[in-house]
Design a protein around this motif. Structure first.
Motif, short mmCIF file in Angstrom:
data_model
loop_
_atom_site.label_atom_id
_atom_site.label_comp_id
_atom_site.label_asym_id
_atom_site.label_seq_id
_atom_site.Cartn_x
_atom_site.Cartn_y
_atom_site.Cartn_z
N GLU A 1 33.92 29.49 39.01
CA GLU A 1 33.92 30.37 40.72
C GLU A 1 35.80 30.46 41.17
O GLU A 1 36.01 31.63 41.13
CB GLU A 1 32.84 29.75 41.50
CG GLU A 1 32.86 30.38 42.94
CD GLU A 1 31.87 30.07 43.29
OE1 GLU A 1 32.56 30.11 44.92
OE2 GLU A 1 30.64 30.11 42.85
N ARG A 2 36.24 29.26 40.73
CA ARG A 2 37.62 29.38 41.41
C ARG A 2 38.86 29.89 40.56
O ARG A 2 39.12 30.46 41.52
CB ARG A 2 38.51 27.95 41.81
CG ARG A 2 37.37 26.92 42.35
CD ARG A 2 37.94 25.30 42.66
NE ARG A 2 38.56 24.67 41.72
CZ ARG A 2 37.51 24.43 40.49
NH1 ARG A 2 36.75 24.42 41.25
NH2 ARG A 2 38.60 23.29 40.09
N LYS A 3 38.07 30.47 39.36
CA LYS A 3 39.34 30.57 38.51
C LYS A 3 39.12 32.59 38.56
O LYS A 3 39.79 33.03 38.49
CB LYS A 3 38.96 30.54 37.13
CG LYS A 3 39.64 29.00 37.42
CD LYS A 3 41.50 29.48 37.24
CE LYS A 3 42.17 27.77 36.95
NZ LYS A 3 43.71 27.90 36.72
N GLY A 4 37.86 32.67 39.02
CA GLY A 4 37.14 33.93 38.66
C GLY A 4 36.53 34.94 37.74
O GLY A 4 36.75 35.29 37.11
N TRP A 5 36.17 33.52 36.82
CA TRP A 5 35.87 33.98 35.45
C TRP A 5 34.24 34.45 35.47
O TRP A 5 33.78 34.55 34.80
CB TRP A 5 35.74 32.36 34.72
CG TRP A 5 37.09 32.20 34.65
CD1 TRP A 5 38.26 32.94 34.73
CD2 TRP A 5 37.70 30.96 33.99
NE1 TRP A 5 39.71 31.76 34.04
CE2 TRP A 5 39.17 30.79 33.71
CE3 TRP A 5 37.14 29.74 33.44
CZ2 TRP A 5 39.60 29.31 33.23
CZ3 TRP A 5 37.72 28.29 33.00
CH2 TRP A 5 39.16 28.36 32.86
N THR A 6 33.30 34.32 36.70
CA THR A 6 32.23 34.67 35.99
C THR A 6 31.53 36.22 36.59
O THR A 6 33.00 37.12 36.85
CB THR A 6 31.57 34.17 37.50
OG1 THR A 6 32.19 34.41 38.90
CG2 THR A 6 31.57 32.70 37.70
N HIS B 1 25.73 17.29 37.72
CA HIS B 1 27.76 16.47 37.94
C HIS B 1 28.20 17.70 37.12
O HIS B 1 28.81 18.44 37.31
CB HIS B 1 27.48 15.44 38.05
CG HIS B 1 28.68 14.60 38.24
ND1 HIS B 1 29.87 14.79 38.78
CD2 HIS B 1 29.62 13.94 36.71
CE1 HIS B 1 30.88 14.26 39.33
NE2 HIS B 1 30.23 14.17 37.42
N HIS B 2 28.50 17.45 35.61
CA HIS B 2 28.79 18.42 34.71
C HIS B 2 28.65 20.18 35.00
O HIS B 2 29.44 20.32 34.43
CB HIS B 2 28.78 17.59 33.50
CG HIS B 2 29.10 15.81 33.44
ND1 HIS B 2 30.76 15.96 33.93
CD2 HIS B 2 29.15 15.06 33.73
CE1 HIS B 2 31.01 14.42 33.62
NE2 HIS B 2 29.93 14.06 33.17
N LEU B 3 28.10 19.91 34.85
CA LEU B 3 27.70 22.25 35.25
C LEU B 3 28.08 21.74 35.90
O LEU B 3 28.27 23.11 35.68
CB LEU B 3 25.92 21.68 34.76
CG LEU B 3 25.40 23.17 34.26
CD1 LEU B 3 25.75 24.07 33.26
CD2 LEU B 3 24.05 23.84 34.68
N ALA B 4 28.25 21.43 37.40
CA ALA B 4 28.82 22.11 38.49
C ALA B 4 30.69 22.14 38.15
O ALA B 4 31.00 22.97 38.66
CB ALA B 4 28.39 20.99 39.39
N HIS B 5 30.93 20.88 37.81
CA HIS B 5 32.44 20.93 37.26
C HIS B 5 32.76 22.19 36.79
O HIS B 5 33.93 22.75 37.23
CB HIS B 5 32.79 19.38 36.30
CG HIS B 5 33.16 18.58 36.54
ND1 HIS B 5 31.91 17.17 35.88
CD2 HIS B 5 32.84 18.20 38.05
CE1 HIS B 5 32.42 15.86 37.15
NE2 HIS B 5 32.71 16.96 38.31
N ILE B 6 32.10 22.57 35.55
CA ILE B 6 31.91 23.71 34.65
C ILE B 6 31.59 25.18 35.93
O ILE B 6 32.41 26.02 36.04
CB ILE B 6 30.63 24.05 33.42
CG1 ILE B 6 31.87 23.09 32.43
CG2 ILE B 6 31.51 25.82 33.11
CD1 ILE B 6 30.78 23.10 31.60
N THR B 7 31.11 25.06 36.47
CA THR B 7 30.45 25.96 37.34
C THR B 7 30.97 26.88 38.58
O THR B 7 31.84 27.91 38.66
CB THR B 7 29.11 26.17 38.36
OG1 THR B 7 28.63 24.75 38.97
CG2 THR B 7 27.75 26.39 36.61
N SER B 8 31.38 25.47 38.59
CA SER B 8 33.10 25.39 40.28
C SER B 8 34.06 25.88 39.77
O SER B 8 34.91 26.52 40.20
CB SER B 8 32.61 24.43 40.97
OG SER B 8 33.04 22.78 40.24
N LEU B 9 34.77 25.94 38.51
CA LEU B 9 35.62 26.25 37.93
C LEU B 9 35.46 27.52 37.47
O LEU B 9 36.66 28.39 38.15
CB LEU B 9 36.05 25.42 36.89
CG LEU B 9 37.44 25.68 35.81
CD1 LEU B 9 38.45 25.34 36.65
CD2 LEU B 9 37.68 25.14 35.30
#
Length: 178
Positions: free
Chosen positions: A173-178, A163-171
């Protein structure tokens, strides 16, 4: 993206009717792998990124990382209490208020990552040594007025990791930080 999906990117926890040995091994693997996965996702983030909320009115990445250390410390203690006492009533805490304390809101994340490394190493050693009888031991959570078995709690904390890992990974992805 709607708020519910941002708040629960992997969905809400669903307790399985029966927890098989295979499921339990999967839960333990998720808990075991969490510190390394978390390190990987946050190691290159700058201060501004760490202070970005994962959703509107949500915690920042920094607060999420520090919350995981707080939450998982409580989890290990709850599990140890259940193993050494007869259905103890655990002490809940106000995670929303803890998230506003200076050590959670403004402190660098490295100490929390170190806590998670050591804590998860100990927690996994404990979990891998549990017998079937141990897994059926319980603690009572007064906020839910319900007894939780250890195997259910292990599943809940595996979900909590994802749950919390997905908070970070989805953010990211949305911000283009990956």
């Amino acid at each position: 993206m709607e708020i519910e999906n941002l708040k629960y990117p992997v969905g809400r926890f669903q307790k399985p009717e029966q927890i098989s040995g295979e499921m339990l091994a999967g839960f333990i693997a998720v808990i075991s792998d969490f510190p390394g996965k978390l390190h990987k996702e946050v190691q290159h983030l700058n201060e501004q990124q760490l202070d970005t909320p994962y959703r509107p009115e949500g915690w920042t990445v920094r607060q999420v990382v520090n919350h995981c250390a707080d939450s998982h410390m409580n989890a290990l203690i709850r599990h140890k209490l259940a193993l050494t006492e007869d259905n103890p009533t655990i002490k809940p805490y106000h995670e929303d208020l803890w998230a506003e304390l200076p050590d959670t809101k403004t402190m660098p994340i490295e100490p929390a990552l170190h806590i998670l490394d050591g804590l998860h190493a100990r927690w996994i050693a404990l979990l891998k040594g549990l017998s079937e009888t141990d897994l059926n031991r319980t603690f009572t959570h007064p906020e839910h007025n319900k007894a939780f078995t250890l195997d259910e709690s292990i599943g809940l904390y595996a979900w909590h990791c994802d749950h919390h890992l997905a908070h970070i990974t989805s953010l990211k992805e949305r911000k283009g930080w990956t």
